[in-house]
Motif scaffolding. Structure first.
Motif, PDB file in Angstrom:
ATOM      1  N   LEU A 185     -37.034  -0.230  13.250  1.00  0.00           N
ATOM      2  CA  LEU A 185     -38.305  -0.580  13.896  1.00  0.00           C
ATOM      3  C   LEU A 185     -38.589  -2.037  13.570  1.00  0.00           C
ATOM      4  O   LEU A 185     -38.395  -2.497  12.438  1.00  0.00           O
ATOM      5  N   ASP A 186     -39.070  -2.753  14.591  1.00  0.00           N
ATOM      6  CA  ASP A 186     -39.197  -4.201  14.480  1.00  0.00           C
ATOM      7  C   ASP A 186     -40.609  -4.618  14.885  1.00  0.00           C
ATOM      8  O   ASP A 186     -40.906  -4.735  16.062  1.00  0.00           O
ATOM      9  N   ASN A 187     -41.475  -4.752  13.888  1.00  0.00           N
ATOM     10  CA  ASN A 187     -42.804  -5.302  14.140  1.00  0.00           C
ATOM     11  C   ASN A 187     -43.619  -4.488  15.153  1.00  0.00           C
ATOM     12  O   ASN A 187     -44.106  -5.022  16.147  1.00  0.00           O
ATOM     13  N   VAL A 188     -43.782  -3.213  14.875  1.00  0.00           N
ATOM     14  CA  VAL A 188     -44.467  -2.313  15.810  1.00  0.00           C
ATOM     15  C   VAL A 188     -45.964  -2.283  15.521  1.00  0.00           C
ATOM     16  O   VAL A 188     -46.387  -2.105  14.382  1.00  0.00           O
ATOM     17  N   GLY A 233     -34.980   4.277  17.813  1.00  0.00           N
ATOM     18  CA  GLY A 233     -35.919   4.236  16.693  1.00  0.00           C
ATOM     19  C   GLY A 233     -36.938   5.369  16.676  1.00  0.00           C
ATOM     20  O   GLY A 233     -37.847   5.362  15.845  1.00  0.00           O
ATOM     21  N   LYS A 234     -36.766   6.367  17.549  1.00  0.00           N
ATOM     22  CA  LYS A 234     -37.754   7.452  17.646  1.00  0.00           C
ATOM     23  C   LYS A 234     -37.830   8.279  16.364  1.00  0.00           C
ATOM     24  O   LYS A 234     -38.918   8.581  15.880  1.00  0.00           O
ATOM     25  N   ILE A 291     -39.625   3.045  23.302  1.00  0.00           N
ATOM     26  CA  ILE A 291     -39.031   2.247  22.230  1.00  0.00           C
ATOM     27  C   ILE A 291     -37.617   1.859  22.632  1.00  0.00           C
ATOM     28  O   ILE A 291     -36.860   2.699  23.121  1.00  0.00           O
ATOM     29  N   GLU A 292     -37.282   0.590  22.448  1.00  0.00           N
ATOM     30  CA  GLU A 292     -35.906   0.115  22.649  1.00  0.00           C
ATOM     31  C   GLU A 292     -35.582  -0.840  21.523  1.00  0.00           C
ATOM     32  O   GLU A 292     -36.359  -1.762  21.251  1.00  0.00           O
ATOM     33  N   ASP A 293     -34.448  -0.599  20.895  1.00  0.00           N
ATOM     34  CA  ASP A 293     -34.027  -1.450  19.776  1.00  0.00           C
ATOM     35  C   ASP A 293     -35.153  -1.695  18.780  1.00  0.00           C
ATOM     36  O   ASP A 293     -35.336  -2.827  18.307  1.00  0.00           O
ATOM     37  N   GLY A 294     -35.909  -0.658  18.487  1.00  0.00           N
ATOM     38  CA  GLY A 294     -36.934  -0.767  17.463  1.00  0.00           C
ATOM     39  C   GLY A 294     -38.231  -1.437  17.892  1.00  0.00           C
ATOM     40  O   GLY A 294     -39.116  -1.642  17.073  1.00  0.00           O
ATOM     41  N   ARG A 295     -38.325  -1.772  19.176  1.00  0.00           N
ATOM     42  CA  ARG A 295     -39.557  -2.404  19.661  1.00  0.00           C
ATOM     43  C   ARG A 295     -40.236  -1.527  20.701  1.00  0.00           C
ATOM     44  O   ARG A 295     -39.567  -0.848  21.478  1.00  0.00           O
ATOM     45  N   ILE A 296     -41.564  -1.616  20.733  1.00  0.00           N
ATOM     46  CA  ILE A 296     -42.313  -0.946  21.793  1.00  0.00           C
ATOM     47  C   ILE A 296     -42.202  -1.816  23.043  1.00  0.00           C
ATOM     48  O   ILE A 296     -42.727  -2.932  23.077  1.00  0.00           O
ATOM     49  N   VAL A 297     -41.493  -1.314  24.052  1.00  0.00           N
ATOM     50  CA  VAL A 297     -41.297  -2.119  25.253  1.00  0.00           C
ATOM     51  C   VAL A 297     -42.225  -1.698  26.388  1.00  0.00           C
ATOM     52  O   VAL A 297     -42.310  -2.385  27.415  1.00  0.00           O
TER      53      VAL A 297
END
Ligand code: ADP
Ligand code: ADP
Length: 230
Positions: A20-23, A42-43, A212-218
């Motif tokens: 997860l990246d800065n969610v 990342g779910k 979520i994609e690659d740890g980011r909320i897209v």
């Protein structure tokens, strides 16, 4: 009132994988939220953070009023009791009856016997399994086992239900029976966060969708669809 508040949450595993990246997200009481994304997005990490199975690497996380990062270990059981959790593989106790599987969640917090009896019967009614209370999990269909798991999850009246792929092992018709129960629980005021790959369900229900994609909320849509081809 916020049930979940994530602020700049990152999770980097020991091997360096950034899950997860800065969610930043907020989920309010009464919401019904689908978490979607491809495998490895990342779910599961998201779900494990809420249960405090893992610790965030950085950021702030509030779940049901608990400061997940700062709480002492002795408070973890209280956090977990404030949540109802449902998994793809049901996770029932195989040598206990339906009744005892549900009652167990109340016995561990030493609820009085009469309250246990009343509450277990009540939630077995909610999931339509009162007449199967004496059965063992092996005597039930997959859909029935998942309904037992739902009964167990709601019996202590949690503010938040977390479901990780709850229909992943079920056929479409049975999946809809499960979603129908979730709808009713949600209509009664319980917040539901459900990670899923089930495009049909997400597209049909038109609830809030967090992708979520690659740890980011897209993507964060108040009323959306699955958004991916399957
Ligand atoms: P999803 O549930 O969406 O499939 P996960 O949260 O399981 O995604 O995984 C997100 C990323 O973190 C993936 O790159 C995965 O390989 C990695 N990951 C997950 N768990 C671990 C772990 N225990 N150790 C190292 N990397 C992990
Ligand atoms: P009582 O037994 O006091 O009449 P209820 O029948 O409303 O109360 O519910 C008993 C217990 O069953 C509640 O404390 C709650 O844990 C659970 N319960 C029943 N229905 C639901 C529901 N729709 N959502 C969540 N929990 C429920």
């Amino acid at each position: 009132i916020n049930v979940i508040k994530m602020k700049s949450i990152s999770k980097v595993y020991d091997n360096g994988a950034v899950a997860l990246d800065n969610v930043d997200i907020t989920i309010r009481r009464g919401e019904f939220v689908f978490i979607v994304g491809s495998s490895g997005a990342g779910k599961s990490t998201f779900v494990k953070l809420l249960l405090r199975e893992i610790m965030p690497t950085s950021g702030h996380l509030l779940v049901n009023g608990y400061n997940v990062k700062k709480m002492p270990n002795r408070e973890i059981p209280y956090l977990r009791r404030s949540l109802g959790v449902i998994f793809q593989d049901y996770r029932l106790l195989p040598n206990k009856t339906v009744y005892e599987n549900v009652a167990f969640a109340m016995r561990v917090i030493e609820s009085p016997r009469r309250l246990i009896l009343r509450s277990v019967n009540s939630v077995l009614d909610v999931v339509g399994l009162r007449d199967k209370y004496k059965c063992f999990p092996s005597q039930l269909s997959g859909g029935e086992q998942q309904r037992v798991a739902i009964a167990r999850a709601i019996v202590n009246n949690p503010a938040l239900i977390i479901a990780d792929e709850p229909t992943g092992n079920l056929d479409p018709e049975t999946s809809w029976e499960i979603m129908d129960i979730f709808q009713r629980i949600n209509a009664a005021g319980t917040t539901i966060v459900m990670a899923t790959h089930d495009k049909m369900i997400v597209d049909t229900m038109q609830k809030r969708v967090l992708a979520i994609e690659d740890g980011r909320i897209v993507r964060d849509e108040a009323s959306g669809g699955y958004g991916y081809e399957v």
